[in-house]
Design an enzyme around this catalytic site. Structure first.
Site, PDB file in Angstrom:
ATOM      1  N   ASP A  65       5.014  -8.657  12.527  1.00  0.00           N
ATOM      2  CA  ASP A  65       4.059  -8.470  11.431  1.00  0.00           C
ATOM      3  C   ASP A  65       4.617  -7.488  10.412  1.00  0.00           C
ATOM      4  O   ASP A  65       3.941  -6.570   9.972  1.00  0.00           O
ATOM      5  CB  ASP A  65       2.703  -7.991  11.968  1.00  0.00           C
ATOM      6  CG  ASP A  65       1.640  -7.896  10.872  1.00  0.00           C
ATOM      7  OD1 ASP A  65       1.799  -8.565   9.829  1.00  0.00           O
ATOM      8  OD2 ASP A  65       0.668  -7.142  11.053  1.00  0.00           O
ATOM      9  N   ARG A  90      -1.604   6.770   5.089  1.00  0.00           N
ATOM     10  CA  ARG A  90      -2.486   5.631   4.870  1.00  0.00           C
ATOM     11  C   ARG A  90      -2.983   5.167   6.228  1.00  0.00           C
ATOM     12  O   ARG A  90      -2.205   4.809   7.102  1.00  0.00           O
ATOM     13  CB  ARG A  90      -1.747   4.492   4.178  1.00  0.00           C
ATOM     14  CG  ARG A  90      -2.570   3.208   4.056  1.00  0.00           C
ATOM     15  CD  ARG A  90      -1.701   2.070   3.547  1.00  0.00           C
ATOM     16  NE  ARG A  90      -2.433   0.819   3.437  1.00  0.00           N
ATOM     17  CZ  ARG A  90      -2.484  -0.124   4.363  1.00  0.00           C
ATOM     18  NH1 ARG A  90      -1.857   0.052   5.527  1.00  0.00           N
ATOM     19  NH2 ARG A  90      -3.154  -1.233   4.162  1.00  0.00           N
ATOM     20  N   ASP A 113      -4.208   2.619   8.373  1.00  0.00           N
ATOM     21  CA  ASP A 113      -4.228   1.161   8.388  1.00  0.00           C
ATOM     22  C   ASP A 113      -5.390   0.654   9.242  1.00  0.00           C
ATOM     23  O   ASP A 113      -5.643   1.167  10.335  1.00  0.00           O
ATOM     24  CB  ASP A 113      -2.900   0.647   8.947  1.00  0.00           C
ATOM     25  CG  ASP A 113      -2.850  -0.858   9.038  1.00  0.00           C
ATOM     26  OD1 ASP A 113      -2.843  -1.512   7.984  1.00  0.00           O
ATOM     27  OD2 ASP A 113      -2.836  -1.376  10.170  1.00  0.00           O
ATOM     28  N   LEU A 140     -11.591   0.777  14.909  1.00  0.00           N
ATOM     29  CA  LEU A 140     -11.131   1.609  16.016  1.00  0.00           C
ATOM     30  C   LEU A 140     -11.979   1.418  17.278  1.00  0.00           C
ATOM     31  O   LEU A 140     -11.444   1.425  18.387  1.00  0.00           O
ATOM     32  CB  LEU A 140     -11.133   3.084  15.614  1.00  0.00           C
ATOM     33  CG  LEU A 140     -10.206   3.497  14.462  1.00  0.00           C
ATOM     34  CD1 LEU A 140     -10.208   5.018  14.302  1.00  0.00           C
ATOM     35  CD2 LEU A 140      -8.791   2.997  14.687  1.00  0.00           C
ATOM     36  N   GLU A 146      -7.642   2.457   4.539  1.00  0.00           N
ATOM     37  CA  GLU A 146      -7.697   1.033   4.241  1.00  0.00           C
ATOM     38  C   GLU A 146      -8.952   0.492   4.928  1.00  0.00           C
ATOM     39  O   GLU A 146      -8.955   0.195   6.116  1.00  0.00           O
ATOM     40  CB  GLU A 146      -6.460   0.296   4.764  1.00  0.00           C
ATOM     41  CG  GLU A 146      -6.457  -1.162   4.342  1.00  0.00           C
ATOM     42  CD  GLU A 146      -5.755  -2.097   5.335  1.00  0.00           C
ATOM     43  OE1 GLU A 146      -5.471  -3.237   4.963  1.00  0.00           O
ATOM     44  OE2 GLU A 146      -5.518  -1.682   6.484  1.00  0.00           O
TER      45      GLU A 146
END
Length: 966
Positions: free
Chosen positions: A60, A197, A199, A204, A242
């Site tokens: 990814d 950042r 992600d 979570l 994000e």
């Protein structure tokens, strides 16, 4: 360090792998990124967001991390990263990296250990014996995954993943997971990174019966993350979330100022594209209002495109269908719930829409993020699979592999875009740096404006203006008294509008690109914008508008001026047979003192003597005096001097008289004198002094208004008047030669004022005709053009001043320099034919008059033999001084800016134009000619601008090899 620096920042997102390959293995690396830092600094960005560069199997693109503490070997080593980070910091740039908290790769040792029966690591991930848990939770990557659960045969259980099957989610209910991720953050923060950042932050925690998104536990974990960061490092490092959610779901991540510092404005981004396509500001206004109310210390991050698809998750179904239809009609361009295209292909290659969207990106409330390559309008390759089509190598040049790498093509991690209109052969940095009109240079100019007003755009308030025309989006940004107006036309057609600016009445809109003032605001402000046009204005009080003062303008006279003992009339100062010695000595001392401060005079006199004088006017007494000036050498000057019994608000005061009370003025800077002299010439001036006849005439019209362009030159309403304040023979030659030059841009004299004594003759003044229009002295024009051009470059570091950017910013001044180069070459040719041999113009910009876009020759210097380099040096020097004086008026402009601009104008325009036009020309001795002239000018007038020019040319002369050099 300002803990709120992120509010003023401009962030540049890049993938190390895609940016530049320094070791030619086909992958970008940190050494390559370090080498390109000057480009990024020149672009105008000050913060870098690096996509994942950690150890990874790259299923990814690096978001599947197998070791948080190791750098993927193709990107370099930890030492390479530190070297890059140090240099970025040395350049004043911050660095934000990824903190992937939600998941790891299946190759991570944690997961491999967790698969084993009875492993203590088992609880690091989310397991289930059945895929029925958390039923109803949406699958994010619908094009690739059918479930959020995948069975692992080694573990004999299902593991939970919100993204790809090879990215198992971490179990944040386990305190050891949170502790481990804090340690990862500390490791990189200890190295000096400035932010993280976060992600995929909304995912979570998992709870049965919920969407498993934005749970209260997740919000609390984010707050603990910030607390841990600030307890260890204090304020200054930032967390950027994000969170691709609806506005009310994203706002909790800010907390009460104790959550993340920044979050992406995902709700606004697709609405910008919707507003553009619908040609209606409604979608933007709606989302701006919906995303209000964040804490004072928080900030939205704005973006147009990034490394993922243009996500359409948080739009309604109707909005998504509309956006798909208009921006991705081909289903192959769609992925998951979005569009896998870069910005420029999304816009159909439309330059106007590209510029408009960047204007919004850089002026709306928030911190803008620019995706690598978008500044040059890079395209994509949507057929590479997944989202790789928008992650292709950066296109640096038309060289092999787009200048990204020297590796064999087949070894590149991804092929560069090499076909179609976005091929690297056509779209690349190298080509765009040379073009004044490129996407790159537009973005650089816009970012320079953003940086000059960083606090207002980054921290200021935003007020939407209720314009009746809904195709217009207009808003005011305000911070600490500075107000900036942004007006954008979302339509593909020209639009007229009236701006309701009640609170800005009387202010002057100054357009930020050109620094040109518009008419003051008086009532509704009417504008017209072209298709997808926009305008940025600083709303400025009238008194704050910068008015350029001529470099020759006299400063306010001192309260106390020298005393001349005068008992009788002023004739005792001028008439030889009537002079009074004591009074004249004091008078001449005072006159010498004032003349030493006059910039138009090439000699600073220590002693002055009256050679001749004539009274032009009786009441008040006005004398035209011929003076001999002495200071190691002798020069003759013509000076009008007036005596007044009262002190007046007029230029040129240099002495007072007692006991006969009065004041003496030299009138070189008094427009009234020039108007009076022209009137006397029109009447036919005939007069006699003790020594000579004065005869003058002016056959042309007598204008009502005469403007002083510089000492010795006045013009107005079709007439020019030159007065030979410096008597060097130039006007004599002008009268003799100019009528014989067959050049359409020469203005031959028609009227004159002569001083005659037997066979001896001097030309004291000349008059002539002018075409219609408003005349301007050529040096003043050059200085005004320099001020406009340098203001466009203000905020750019020297590394960013590419030839293309200089050419665009200094376009008008460059055109003037080229025109002067051509005209000088043609003039030299004509003078050689008319006078025989080679004669010099022997004037700089003072020889020319500008009028309605044309430049006319007005005067010649005294006849001398010499090299064309002498004339070129005079013109070049004046151009450089115009640039230096314009730079002195700019606040915060880089000290190297005038030197770079001057080199571009002189060597890139003036010299090359002369060289291309002249029949024969040698540049040998050019730096030495400039040094000689610059030394003479510094001796004439000790000013900082003149000293900088001299020092610059001395350095060039040292660096230039002589005839025997290599």
């Amino acid at each position: 360090m300002d803990p709120l620096w992120y509010k003023d920042a401009v962030i540049y997102q890049l993938h190390v792998r895609s940016f530049f390959d320094a070791n030619n293995d086909g992958y970008g690396d940190f050494e390559g990124l370090r080498q390109k830092l000057p480009y990024l600094e020149a672009l105008g960005v000050d913060t870098l967001w690096l996509m994942p560069f950690f150890q990874s199997p790259l299923r990814d693109d690096g978001y599947d991390i197998s070791d948080y503490y190791q750098i993927l070997p193709v990107h370099g080593t930890l030492e390479d990263f530190k070297r890059f980070l140090d240099e970025a910091h040395d350049r004043g740039m911050k660095v934000i990296i990824e903190l992937v908290l939600n998941h790891t790769s299946i190759d991570h040792p944690w997961f491999q250990e967790a698969r084993k029966p009875n492993s203590p690591m088992r609880d690091f991930y989310v397991w289930s014996d059945t895929p029925e848990k958390y039923k109803g939770v949406r699958v994010i990557f619908q094009d690739f995954e059918t479930s959020n659960w995948t069975f692992d045969p080694v573990a004999g259980a299902y593991y939970w993943h919100r993204f790809y099957w090879h990215q198992p989610d971490l179990n944040w209910d386990n305190p050891e997971v949170e502790k481990a991720m804090h340690q990862v953050m500390f490791f990189w923060a200890d190295l000096g990174v400035d932010g993280f950042r976060l992600d995929a932050i909304p995912y979570l925690y998992e709870r049965e019966g919920t969407s498993c998104e934005n749970l209260p536990e997740t919000i609390e974990a984010v707050k603990r993350l910030r607390k841990a960061l600030e307890e260890r490092y204090g304020p200054g490092k930032v967390l950027l979330a994000e969170a691709n959610m609806w506005p009310e779901e994203t706002l909790p991540y800010f907390g009460d100022g104790d959550g993340v510092h920044m979050a992406y404005n995902f709700p606004l981004m697709p609405r910008i594209f919707m507003a553009l396509r619908r040609e209606d500001r409604g979608p933007i206004e709606t989302m701006l209002k919906e995303t209000e109310g964040i804490p004072e210390t928080a900030q939205w991050a704005l973006f147009l495109r990034n490394h993922d698809e243009l996500t359409l998750e948080k739009v309604t179904e109707e909005e998504r269908e509309f956006l798909w239809e208009v921006y991705a009609p081909d289903p192959r361009f769609r992925i998951n719930l979005g569009i896998r295209r870069r910005l420029m292909p999304l816009l159909g290659g439309d330059r106007r829409r590209f510029e408009l969207l960047h204007a919004l990106l850089f002026t709306l409330k928030g911190t803008p993020i620019l995706y690598y390559g978008d500044e040059i309008g890079m395209g994509d390759n949507p057929f590479l699979g997944d989202r790789n089509g928008v992650r292709t190598p950066m296109q640096w040049s038309a060289d092999r592999n787009a200048g990204f790498s020297r590796a064999p093509y087949h070894r590149l991690f991804l092929p560069p875009v090499s076909e179609g209109p976005y091929s690297y052969h056509f779209v690349n940095v190298e080509a765009q740096e040379q073009s004044p009109h490129s996407h790159l240079n537009f973005v650089r100019r816009l970012l320079a404006i953003r940086q000059r007003h960083a606090k207002t755009f980054g921290r200021g308030s935003l007020k939407l203006l209720p314009v009746e025309n809904r195709r217009i989006l207009a808003y005011l940004r305000e911070h600490e008294g500075e107000r900036i107006l942004v007006v954008a036309n979302l339509s593909r057609y020209t639009q007229a509008l009236d701006l309701p600016l009640e609170e800005a009445q009387g202010l002057v809109p100054v357009e930020l690109f050109s620094q040109s003032p518009f008419p003051p605001v008086e009532g509704p402000y009417r504008l017209t914008l072209g298709p997808h046009g926009f305008a940025l204005f600083a709303l400025t009080p009238k008194e704050a508008i910068r008015v350029q003062t001529p470099d020759w303008a006299e400063e306010a006279p001192p309260e106390e001026v020298p005393l001349v003992p005068l008992e009788e009339g002023p004739e005792v100062l001028f008439v030889e047979t009537m002079k009074e010695e004591r009074a004249q000595r004091a008078f001449l001392r005072a006159l010498a003192q004032v003349l030493r401060d006059r910039s138009w005079l090439p000699l600073k006199p220590e002693r002055v003597e009256v050679l001749d004088a004539i009274r032009l006017e009786k009441d008040p007494p006005l004398y035209l005096t011929l003076l001999e000036l002495e200071n190691h050498t002798r020069r003759t000057a013509l000076l009008p001097i007036r005596y007044s019994p009262r002190r007046e608000e007029a230029p040129g005061l240099f002495a007072r008289t007692r006991p006969r009370e009065g004041y003496l003025y030299e009138l070189s800077q008094d427009p009234g004198f020039y108007a009076y002299l022209l009137k006397r010439l029109k009447e036919g001036l005939e007069a006699r002094s003790l020594k000579a006849y004065y005869r003058g005439s002016h056959p042309g019209p007598l204008p009502q208004n005469l403007t002083l362009l510089r000492p010795g030159l006045a013009a107005g309403e079709g007439v020019w008047l030159q007065v030979g304040l410096v008597q060097d023979g130039g006007l004599d030659r002008t009268l003799e030669v100019l009528p014989r030059l067959d050049l359409p841009w020469v203005l031959p004299p028609k009227g004159r004022l002569l001083w005659e004594r037997g066979k001896e003759r001097r030309v004291l003044a000349l008059t002539g005709d002018l075409p219609e229009g408003e005349p301007k002295e050529a040096f003043a024009l050059a200085q005004a053009l320099a001020a406009e051009g340098l203001s466009r470059l203000q905020g750019h570091p020297p590394e960013g001043l590419s030839p293309g950017l200089l050419a665009e910013a200094l376009r008008e001044l460059e055109a003037l320099a080229r025109l002067l180069g051509v005209r000088l070459a043609l003039l030299h040719r004509s003078l050689a034919e008319v006078e025989g041999g080679f004669s010099l113009l022997n004037r700089g910009l003072g020889a020319f008059l500008a009028l309605e876009g044309e430049v006319y020759l007005l005067a010649l210097g005294p006849k001398e033999e010499g090299s064309p380099l002498m004339d070129l040096a005079r013109l070049a020097y004046d151009l450089e001084r115009a640039v230096e004086l314009a730079w002195e008026d700019l606040e915060g402009a880089h000290p190297e800016l005038p030197g770079l601009a001057a080199q571009f104008l002189v060597e890139g325009a003036l010299l090359s134009a002369y060289r291309d036009t002249a029949l024969e020309f040698s540049e040998e001795g050019w730096p030495e000619a400039m040094v000689a002239w610059a030394e003479a000018q510094l001796h004439r007038e000790e000013k900082p601008a003149r000293r900088r020019i001299l020092e610059r040319w001395r350095e060039k002369a040292k660096a230039t090899p002589g005839p025997q050099g290599p």
